[in-house]
Design a protein around this motif. Structure first.
Motif, PDB file in Angstrom:
ATOM      1  N   GLY A 254       0.801  -1.222   0.000  1.00  0.00           N
ATOM      2  CA  GLY A 254       0.000   0.000   0.000  1.00  0.00           C
ATOM      3  C   GLY A 254       0.830   1.267   0.000  1.00  0.00           C
ATOM      4  N   VAL A 255       2.029   1.222   0.597  1.00  0.00           N
ATOM      5  CA  VAL A 255       2.938   2.373   0.597  1.00  0.00           C
ATOM      6  C   VAL A 255       4.242   2.033  -0.128  1.00  0.00           C
ATOM      7  CG1 VAL A 255       4.240   3.982   2.045  1.00  0.00           C
ATOM      8  CG2 VAL A 255       1.948   3.273   2.733  1.00  0.00           C
ATOM      9  N   PHE A 256       4.871   0.916   0.254  1.00  0.00           N
ATOM     10  CA  PHE A 256       6.171   0.545  -0.325  1.00  0.00           C
ATOM     11  C   PHE A 256       6.117  -0.846  -0.947  1.00  0.00           C
ATOM     12  CE2 PHE A 256       7.472   3.010   3.567  1.00  0.00           C
ATOM     13  CZ  PHE A 256       7.815   4.177   2.895  1.00  0.00           C
ATOM     14  N   HIS A 257       6.737  -0.978  -2.110  1.00  0.00           N
ATOM     15  CA  HIS A 257       6.983  -2.276  -2.739  1.00  0.00           C
ATOM     16  C   HIS A 257       8.496  -2.373  -2.924  1.00  0.00           C
ATOM     17  CE1 HIS A 257       7.106  -5.504  -5.700  1.00  0.00           C
ATOM     18  NE2 HIS A 257       5.837  -5.768  -5.420  1.00  0.00           N
ATOM     19  N   LEU A 258       9.146  -3.229  -2.118  1.00  0.00           N
ATOM     20  CA  LEU A 258      10.611  -3.273  -2.058  1.00  0.00           C
ATOM     21  C   LEU A 258      11.123  -4.628  -2.519  1.00  0.00           C
ATOM     22  CD1 LEU A 258      10.989  -1.755   1.535  1.00  0.00           C
ATOM     23  CD2 LEU A 258      10.950  -0.512  -0.643  1.00  0.00           C
ATOM     24  N   GLU A 259      12.118  -4.616  -3.415  1.00  0.00           N
ATOM     25  CA  GLU A 259      12.722  -5.866  -3.876  1.00  0.00           C
ATOM     26  C   GLU A 259      14.229  -5.715  -3.967  1.00  0.00           C
ATOM     27  OE1 GLU A 259      11.123  -8.454  -6.679  1.00  0.00           O
ATOM     28  OE2 GLU A 259       9.173  -7.478  -6.818  1.00  0.00           O
ATOM     29  N   SER A 260      14.921  -6.748  -3.462  1.00  0.00           N
ATOM     30  CA  SER A 260      16.381  -6.859  -3.585  1.00  0.00           C
ATOM     31  C   SER A 260      17.102  -5.625  -3.042  1.00  0.00           C
ATOM     32  CB  SER A 260      16.774  -7.095  -5.059  1.00  0.00           C
ATOM     33  OG  SER A 260      16.170  -8.275  -5.534  1.00  0.00           O
ATOM     34  N   ILE A 261      16.700  -5.205  -1.833  1.00  0.00           N
ATOM     35  CA  ILE A 261      17.378  -4.119  -1.124  1.00  0.00           C
ATOM     36  C   ILE A 261      18.107  -4.733   0.071  1.00  0.00           C
ATOM     37  CG2 ILE A 261      17.048  -1.995   0.213  1.00  0.00           C
ATOM     38  CD1 ILE A 261      14.585  -1.462  -1.543  1.00  0.00           C
ATOM     39  N   HIS A 262      19.388  -4.447   0.195  1.00  0.00           N
ATOM     40  CA  HIS A 262      20.172  -5.083   1.256  1.00  0.00           C
ATOM     41  C   HIS A 262      19.592  -4.789   2.628  1.00  0.00           C
ATOM     42  CE1 HIS A 262      23.549  -6.695   3.460  1.00  0.00           C
ATOM     43  NE2 HIS A 262      23.710  -5.537   4.083  1.00  0.00           N
ATOM     44  N   LEU A 263      19.283  -3.526   2.936  1.00  0.00           N
ATOM     45  CA  LEU A 263      18.699  -3.161   4.217  1.00  0.00           C
ATOM     46  C   LEU A 263      17.864  -1.898   4.068  1.00  0.00           C
ATOM     47  CD1 LEU A 263      18.392  -3.548   7.279  1.00  0.00           C
ATOM     48  CD2 LEU A 263      20.474  -2.193   7.574  1.00  0.00           C
ATOM     49  N   ALA A 264      16.592  -1.984   4.421  1.00  0.00           N
ATOM     50  CA  ALA A 264      15.713  -0.814   4.444  1.00  0.00           C
ATOM     51  C   ALA A 264      15.472  -0.426   5.896  1.00  0.00           C
ATOM     52  CB  ALA A 264      14.398  -1.138   3.754  1.00  0.00           C
ATOM     53  N   LYS A 265      15.756   0.844   6.256  1.00  0.00           N
ATOM     54  CA  LYS A 265      15.554   1.341   7.614  1.00  0.00           C
ATOM     55  C   LYS A 265      14.428   2.365   7.624  1.00  0.00           C
ATOM     56  CE  LYS A 265      20.319   0.781   9.263  1.00  0.00           C
ATOM     57  NZ  LYS A 265      21.479   1.494   9.880  1.00  0.00           N
ATOM     58  N   ILE A 266      13.493   2.188   8.551  1.00  0.00           N
ATOM     59  CA  ILE A 266      12.363   3.102   8.686  1.00  0.00           C
ATOM     60  C   ILE A 266      12.315   3.551  10.142  1.00  0.00           C
ATOM     61  CG2 ILE A 266       9.876   3.383   8.419  1.00  0.00           C
ATOM     62  CD1 ILE A 266       9.969   1.054   6.418  1.00  0.00           C
ATOM     63  N   LEU A 267      12.440   4.866  10.371  1.00  0.00           N
ATOM     64  CA  LEU A 267      12.577   5.398  11.727  1.00  0.00           C
ATOM     65  C   LEU A 267      11.526   6.467  12.009  1.00  0.00           C
ATOM     66  CD1 LEU A 267      16.454   5.978  11.669  1.00  0.00           C
ATOM     67  CD2 LEU A 267      15.259   3.896  12.302  1.00  0.00           C
ATOM     68  N   GLN A 268      10.829   6.348  13.123  1.00  0.00           N
ATOM     69  CA  GLN A 268       9.918   7.374  13.634  1.00  0.00           C
ATOM     70  C   GLN A 268       8.922   7.855  12.578  1.00  0.00           C
ATOM     71  OE1 GLN A 268      12.986  10.084  15.192  1.00  0.00           O
ATOM     72  NE2 GLN A 268      12.269   9.561  17.248  1.00  0.00           N
ATOM     73  N   CYS A 269       8.270   6.910  11.917  1.00  0.00           N
ATOM     74  CA  CYS A 269       7.253   7.236  10.911  1.00  0.00           C
ATOM     75  C   CYS A 269       5.870   6.794  11.390  1.00  0.00           C
ATOM     76  CB  CYS A 269       7.590   6.554   9.584  1.00  0.00           C
ATOM     77  SG  CYS A 269       9.091   7.198   8.796  1.00  0.00           S
ATOM     78  N   ARG A 270       4.839   7.397  10.788  1.00  0.00           N
ATOM     79  CA  ARG A 270       3.459   7.042  11.102  1.00  0.00           C
ATOM     80  C   ARG A 270       2.736   6.612   9.833  1.00  0.00           C
ATOM     81  NH1 ARG A 270       1.468   8.866  16.071  1.00  0.00           N
ATOM     82  NH2 ARG A 270       2.972  10.062  17.285  1.00  0.00           N
ATOM     83  N   PHE A 271       1.986   5.520   9.962  1.00  0.00           N
ATOM     84  CA  PHE A 271       1.251   4.968   8.827  1.00  0.00           C
ATOM     85  C   PHE A 271      -0.198   4.751   9.264  1.00  0.00           C
ATOM     86  CE2 PHE A 271       5.646   3.700   8.572  1.00  0.00           C
ATOM     87  CZ  PHE A 271       5.982   3.820   7.233  1.00  0.00           C
TER      88      PHE A 271
END
Length: 220
Positions: A16-33
């Motif tokens: 619904g927000v992110f479609h992620l493929e083949s990313i070594h590391l995704a960091k998400i900090l202090q976000c609201r969904f």
């Protein structure tokens, strides 16, 4: 990604927000969904071959029609949630988090409240995963047909410590708090289980577990 807000997004397929493929590391900090929707999997995030580390985030009222009201992930080395809130999310399977073919899921100091898995896993639903580690987390008023808090199948080890499970409902097929199958080791230490309900196994409905250890915990 740091201190963003994502409201009322919709994907006609997955993520619904992110479609992620083949990313070594995704960091998400202090976000609201809030109020994010996927017509298939991952109301907020769909990820494949991507490790994810999430800290101090709120996920509220997100929906996936199939699996993972917040996250659906597959073929990942590490999924980590620390100090996060998951509230009123829903999906067919895994009201908050769902995945398969992953190495390690780690949840630390997080809260899951009022999440719904209409079939399996009110909060979590994972299959074919190496390790599930959970510390200092709370599960309150989550609901599913099987595994009100979580449904886990085909894994090496589940380790739970200093966590609370309260008013969890596993409706028809059991496992008020947990439904765990085909597991090498399941260890629960210093945790509290209170006012949970299921047709069978208000705390645990376990099948094909090689070694089960429950220690220093409270059951009411």
């Amino acid at each position: 990604m740091h201190q963003y807000q994502f409201y009322d997004n919709t994907a006609v397929s997955s993520g619904g927000v992110f479609h992620l493929e083949s990313i070594h590391l995704a960091k998400i900090l202090q976000c609201r969904f809030r109020y994010n929707i996927a017509e298939a999997n991952g109301g907020v995030i769909f990820a494949r071959q991507t490790s994810i580390h999430v800290i101090w985030c709120n996920f509220t009222t997100s929906t996936a029609q199939k699996s993972g009201g917040v996250l659906f992930i597959q073929s990942s080395d590490m999924i980590s949630f620390c100090w996060c809130l998951f509230s009123s999310n829903q999906a067919g399977m895994g009201g908050a988090l769902s995945g398969k073919k992953c190495h390690t899921l780690r949840i630390i100091s997080s809260i899951f409240v009022n999440n719904t898995g209409f079939q399996q896993g009110g909060s979590l639903r994972f299959t074919r995963i190496g390790k599930v580690k959970m510390f200092r987390s709370r599960f309150v008023s989550n609901t599913a047909v099987t595994g009100g808090a979580y449904f886990l199948s085909i894994l090496t080890i589940v380790y739970i410590e200093n966590s609370t499970f309260c008013k969890i409902y596993g409706a028809d097929k059991g496992g008020g708090s947990f439904h765990i199958t085909h597991t090498e080791y399941c260890i629960c230490n210093s945790s509290v289980f209170i006012l949970n309900t299921a047709s069978i196994g208000a705390v645990l409905n376990g099948e094909n577990i090689k070694k089960l250890t429950l220690a220093n915990s409270i059951y009411k």
